[in-house]
Design an enzyme around this catalytic site. Structure first.
Site, PDB file in Angstrom:
ATOM      1  N   ASP A   1     -19.235  15.483 -37.014  1.00 22.19           N
ATOM      2  CA  ASP A   1     -18.998  15.216 -35.595  1.00 22.19           C
ATOM      3  C   ASP A   1     -19.377  16.473 -34.811  1.00 22.19           C
ATOM      4  O   ASP A   1     -18.957  17.574 -35.166  1.00 22.19           O
ATOM      5  CB  ASP A   1     -17.518  14.870 -35.377  1.00 22.19           C
ATOM      6  CG  ASP A   1     -17.235  14.306 -34.002  1.00 22.19           C
ATOM      7  OD1 ASP A   1     -17.754  14.852 -33.004  1.00 22.19           O
ATOM      8  OD2 ASP A   1     -16.474  13.330 -33.913  1.00 22.19           O
TER       9      ASP A   1
ATOM     10  N   ASN B   1     -11.393   3.130 -34.224  1.00 24.70           N
ATOM     11  CA  ASN B   1     -10.928   2.542 -32.968  1.00 24.70           C
ATOM     12  C   ASN B   1     -11.788   1.335 -32.594  1.00 24.70           C
ATOM     13  O   ASN B   1     -12.996   1.344 -32.818  1.00 24.70           O
ATOM     14  CB  ASN B   1     -11.012   3.573 -31.834  1.00 24.70           C
ATOM     15  CG  ASN B   1     -10.187   4.806 -32.109  1.00 24.70           C
ATOM     16  OD1 ASN B   1      -9.092   4.723 -32.626  1.00 24.70           O
ATOM     17  ND2 ASN B   1     -10.722   5.958 -31.772  1.00 24.70           N
TER      18      ASN B   1
ATOM     19  N   GLN C   1     -12.028   3.708 -28.219  1.00 28.20           N
ATOM     20  CA  GLN C   1     -13.423   3.670 -28.654  1.00 28.20           C
ATOM     21  C   GLN C   1     -14.322   4.063 -27.482  1.00 28.20           C
ATOM     22  O   GLN C   1     -14.203   3.517 -26.387  1.00 28.20           O
ATOM     23  CB  GLN C   1     -13.796   2.268 -29.159  1.00 28.20           C
ATOM     24  CG  GLN C   1     -15.192   2.198 -29.748  1.00 28.20           C
ATOM     25  CD  GLN C   1     -15.544   0.817 -30.295  1.00 28.20           C
ATOM     26  OE1 GLN C   1     -14.853  -0.167 -30.059  1.00 28.20           O
ATOM     27  NE2 GLN C   1     -16.630   0.756 -31.035  1.00 28.20           N
TER      28      GLN C   1
ATOM     29  N   HIS D   1     -17.552   2.944 -36.277  1.00 22.36           N
ATOM     30  CA  HIS D   1     -17.624   4.174 -37.047  1.00 22.36           C
ATOM     31  C   HIS D   1     -16.215   4.561 -37.483  1.00 22.36           C
ATOM     32  O   HIS D   1     -15.236   4.151 -36.874  1.00 22.36           O
ATOM     33  CB  HIS D   1     -18.286   5.302 -36.252  1.00 22.36           C
ATOM     34  CG  HIS D   1     -17.662   5.569 -34.929  1.00 22.36           C
ATOM     35  ND1 HIS D   1     -17.810   4.740 -33.834  1.00 22.36           N
ATOM     36  CD2 HIS D   1     -16.886   6.599 -34.510  1.00 22.36           C
ATOM     37  CE1 HIS D   1     -17.158   5.239 -32.804  1.00 22.36           C
ATOM     38  NE2 HIS D   1     -16.575   6.362 -33.182  1.00 22.36           N
TER      39      HIS D   1
ATOM     40  N   HIS E   1     -13.807   7.852 -38.522  1.00 25.23           N
ATOM     41  CA  HIS E   1     -13.604   9.301 -38.515  1.00 25.23           C
ATOM     42  C   HIS E   1     -12.806   9.687 -39.750  1.00 25.23           C
ATOM     43  O   HIS E   1     -11.819   9.020 -40.094  1.00 25.23           O
ATOM     44  CB  HIS E   1     -12.792   9.728 -37.292  1.00 25.23           C
ATOM     45  CG  HIS E   1     -13.475   9.482 -35.996  1.00 25.23           C
ATOM     46  ND1 HIS E   1     -14.236  10.437 -35.357  1.00 25.23           N
ATOM     47  CD2 HIS E   1     -13.512   8.386 -35.202  1.00 25.23           C
ATOM     48  CE1 HIS E   1     -14.700   9.944 -34.230  1.00 25.23           C
ATOM     49  NE2 HIS E   1     -14.279   8.693 -34.103  1.00 25.23           N
TER      50      HIS E   1
END
Length: 137
Positions: free
Chosen positions: A32, A88, A95, A101, A103
């Site tokens: 990230d 999310n 989101q 996706h 995390h």
């Protein structure tokens, strides 16, 4: 599948650079660029799906296997005290990029990462709530 307006699809196609830590036929996991903690990884399905409601059952089940591999690597790399695995769905849930996706965030005692919610009171009608949900499964 690809969405030409999706930043994660652009990352997956190589139009936007990223730093990958894992890749297979279905997923790429990248660091990230705005991490919550050192080693914060995002797992991206190569097939575009905006959220949990659109992803295939096959991809959603395989993504947790990838999350476990990454969490294990983070534990070995950083000797972290824990790991958050977070996903999310929808703006109300936090989101911000509408390509599903996951995390994977390494956690340490007394870190400043703020992921959580204030616990509410236990509802008196748990059975009613359960039946409402079961009716739609």
């Amino acid at each position: 599948m690809r969405d030409d307006n999706c930043i994660f699809c652009k990352i997956l196609s190589g139009d936007i650079p990223s730093t990958a830590v894992y890749e297979d036929d279905s997923f790429r996991a990248i660091l990230d660029v705005n991490p919550a903690a050192r080693g914060h990884v995002i797992i991206l399905p190569k097939n575009h799906a905006a959220n949990i409601f659109e992803i295939t059952d096959e991809d959603v089940s395989k993504i947790m296997v990838v999350a476990k591999k990454i969490a294990t690597a983070l534990k070995k790399t950083y000797d972290c005290d824990g790991v958050n695995i977070l996903q999310n769905n929808g703006e109300a849930a936090g989101q911000t990029v509408f390509h599903l996706h996951v995390h994977v965030i390494p956690r340490f005692k007394n870190d400043t990462v703020d992921i959580g919610w204030k616990q509410g009171e236990m509802p008196e009608d748990l059975t009613v709530i359960a039946e409402e949900i079961k009716a739609n499964m």
